[in-house]
Design an enzyme around this catalytic site. Structure first.
Site, short mmCIF file in Angstrom:
data_model
loop_
_atom_site.label_atom_id
_atom_site.label_comp_id
_atom_site.label_asym_id
_atom_site.label_seq_id
_atom_site.Cartn_x
_atom_site.Cartn_y
_atom_site.Cartn_z
N LEU A 33 25.23 30.70 10.84
CA LEU A 33 26.43 30.48 11.65
C LEU A 33 27.51 29.73 10.87
CD1 LEU A 33 24.96 29.72 15.19
CD2 LEU A 33 25.87 31.88 14.31
N ILE A 58 19.53 31.09 4.37
CA ILE A 58 18.65 31.97 3.59
C ILE A 58 18.23 31.34 2.26
CG2 ILE A 58 19.45 34.10 4.65
CD1 ILE A 58 21.14 34.57 2.09
N GLU A 82 28.45 36.00 1.71
CA GLU A 82 29.87 35.66 1.68
C GLU A 82 30.59 36.92 1.17
OE1 GLU A 82 31.31 32.94 2.65
OE2 GLU A 82 29.56 31.68 2.98
N SER A 83 31.66 37.34 1.87
CA SER A 83 32.13 38.69 1.59
C SER A 83 33.63 38.85 1.38
CB SER A 83 31.70 39.64 2.72
OG SER A 83 32.37 39.30 3.92
N THR A 132 27.77 46.47 -1.61
CA THR A 132 29.15 46.93 -1.50
C THR A 132 29.53 47.85 -2.65
OG1 THR A 132 31.45 46.14 -1.57
CG2 THR A 132 29.83 44.81 -2.70
N ASP A 133 30.57 48.66 -2.43
CA ASP A 133 31.08 49.50 -3.52
C ASP A 133 31.88 48.68 -4.54
OD1 ASP A 133 33.33 48.98 -1.97
OD2 ASP A 133 33.89 51.08 -1.70
N GLU A 134 32.24 47.44 -4.21
CA GLU A 134 33.06 46.64 -5.11
C GLU A 134 32.34 46.28 -6.41
OE1 GLU A 134 35.65 43.66 -3.51
OE2 GLU A 134 35.39 44.43 -1.48
N TYR A 158 33.46 37.50 -5.92
CA TYR A 158 32.66 38.11 -4.85
C TYR A 158 31.85 39.28 -5.36
CZ TYR A 158 31.65 41.49 -1.18
OH TYR A 158 31.02 42.42 -0.40
N LYS A 162 27.70 39.86 -5.77
CA LYS A 162 26.96 40.96 -5.16
C LYS A 162 26.27 41.81 -6.22
CE LYS A 162 26.56 42.06 -1.45
NZ LYS A 162 25.52 41.72 -0.44
N LEU A 198 41.80 43.21 6.70
CA LEU A 198 43.08 43.89 6.91
C LEU A 198 43.26 44.45 8.31
CD1 LEU A 198 45.75 45.08 5.78
CD2 LEU A 198 44.41 47.09 5.09
N TYR A 215 49.42 43.20 0.76
CA TYR A 215 49.42 42.77 -0.64
C TYR A 215 50.19 43.75 -1.53
CZ TYR A 215 45.91 39.02 -0.28
OH TYR A 215 45.24 37.86 -0.01
#
Length: 354
Positions: A33, A58, A82-83, A132-134, A158, A162, A198, A215
């Site tokens: 939380l 975690i 964290e994203s 993620t794809d990032e 970030y 990941k 966004l 941006y």
């Protein structure tokens, strides 16, 4: 019984709600939380014995071990992370702690638990890691979309955190045999998304009469995936995925950020016209670009369709309309998450929009 980490966050909470709507298998929902974890999202599950909530970090190995011993799950689905790229630029240490150390801690706990299983229980266990794809970096306009063999090239703290977590998951399968599954998804949107992202930011600012910050030149391209489609894909990977493999999950919906904002404005013009009668697009304001802003992401989701039979049910148009309607119909939830700390963050990143 399954364990879900990050089950009070945007994607995790949607997964928990969808899972318990569609089946009776209980969930142990593990969430610390933090700012993006919202217990109000889980209010529909109040009193439901199938939903066991545990406020646990975690990174707390002893607490995670205790959950495995107590509930003996057949799978752990790891959403907790964290994203937000902007937050990672300002405070990368927290991303290393949660995304790298947290994932490592879960892997160690899962490995110890899995090694103590035998027979069918051991064969059935899965560790599903949601990524993620990032991690793949940035694409040029004519580059092919990311697939499961695209080399990693993270460009933000970030995405680097990941990527590191993905590598640990892969290593634990190849070194220890832990039956892992990894999914790399494109940009999610839909109900219960924290309004730093966004789409909810644009909806909330628009109806609040505030500026709609975009941006740079607004031409950064993302593939957009409706969150319930993502949840369905994860269930499919859990049921049918091959241990040790990765699966890309995308919406087949590449859109430039400025086009997303204009679509939201047109939808709001129809569903909630402004009191002045002025089109919401008049509130758009271009702001200084974020450092190292990746130009384009695109997901090739062919493999998951070919091998596992999943394809998104929503188009961008249907998903956006559902999303706008949800935010318009849930003002209490929005008011609950747009706290003083959120407003302070907004002032830091989008001066003049709050």
């Amino acid at each position: 019984m399954i364990i879900v980490t990050g089950g009070a966050g945007f994607i995790g909470a949607n997964f928990v709600l969808d899972w318990l709507r569609d089946c009776d298998e209980p969930i142990v929902n593990v969430d610390n939380l933090t700012y993006a974890g919202n217990a109000e999202t889980l209010a529909p599950l109040a009193g439901d014995p199938r939903h066991i909530f545990s406020q646990v970090d975690i990174c707390d190995r002893a607490a995670i071990d205790a959950l495995f011993v107590t509930y003996r799950p057949h799978a752990i689905l790891h959403f907790a992370a964290e994203s937000h790229v902007d937050r990672s630029i300002n405070g990368p240490a927290e991303f290393v702690q949660t995304n790298v150390v947290g994932t490592f801690t879960l892997l160690e706990a899962a490995r110890a638990y899995w090694n103590g299983l035998a027979g069918d229980e051991k064969a059935a266990f899965r560790f599903l890691h949601v990524s993620t794809d990032e991690v793949f970096g940035s694409l040029n306009p004519t580059d092919p979309a990311f697939n499961e063999h695209t080399a990693y090239a993270p460009n933000s703290p970030y995405s680097a955190s990941k990527a590191a977590s993905d590598h640990f998951v892969r290593a634990y399968h190849h070194t220890y045999g832990l039956p892992t599954l990894t999914t790399n998804c494109s940009n999610n949107y839909g109900p219960y998304q924290f309004p730093e992202k966004l789409i909810p930011l644009t909806i909330i600012n628009a109806i609040g009469g505030k500026k709609l910050p975009v941006y740079g030149d607004g031409k950064n391209v993302r593939d957009w995936l409706y969150v319930t489609d993502h949840c369905a894909a994860i269930r499919t990977v859990l049921q049918k995925g091959v241990p040790g493999e990765t699966y890309n999950i995308g919406g087949w919906n590449e859109q430039a950020n400025i086009d997303v904002v204009h679509t939201l404005c047109r939808t709001l013009d129809e569903l909630r016209p402004s009191a002045s009668g002025t089109a919401y697009a008049a509130q758009i304001e271009f702001v200084k670009d974020r450092p190292g802003h990746d130009r384009r992401y695109a997901i090739d989701a062919t493999r998951i369709e070919r091998e596992l039979g999943w394809r998104p049910a929503e188009t961008f148009e249907t998903g956006i309309r559902k999303t706008v309607l949800w935010y318009l119909e849930h003002p209490e939830w929005v008011a609950g998450v747009t706290s003083g700390s959120y407003r302070h963050w907004m002032e830091t990143h989008y001066a003049g929009t709050v």
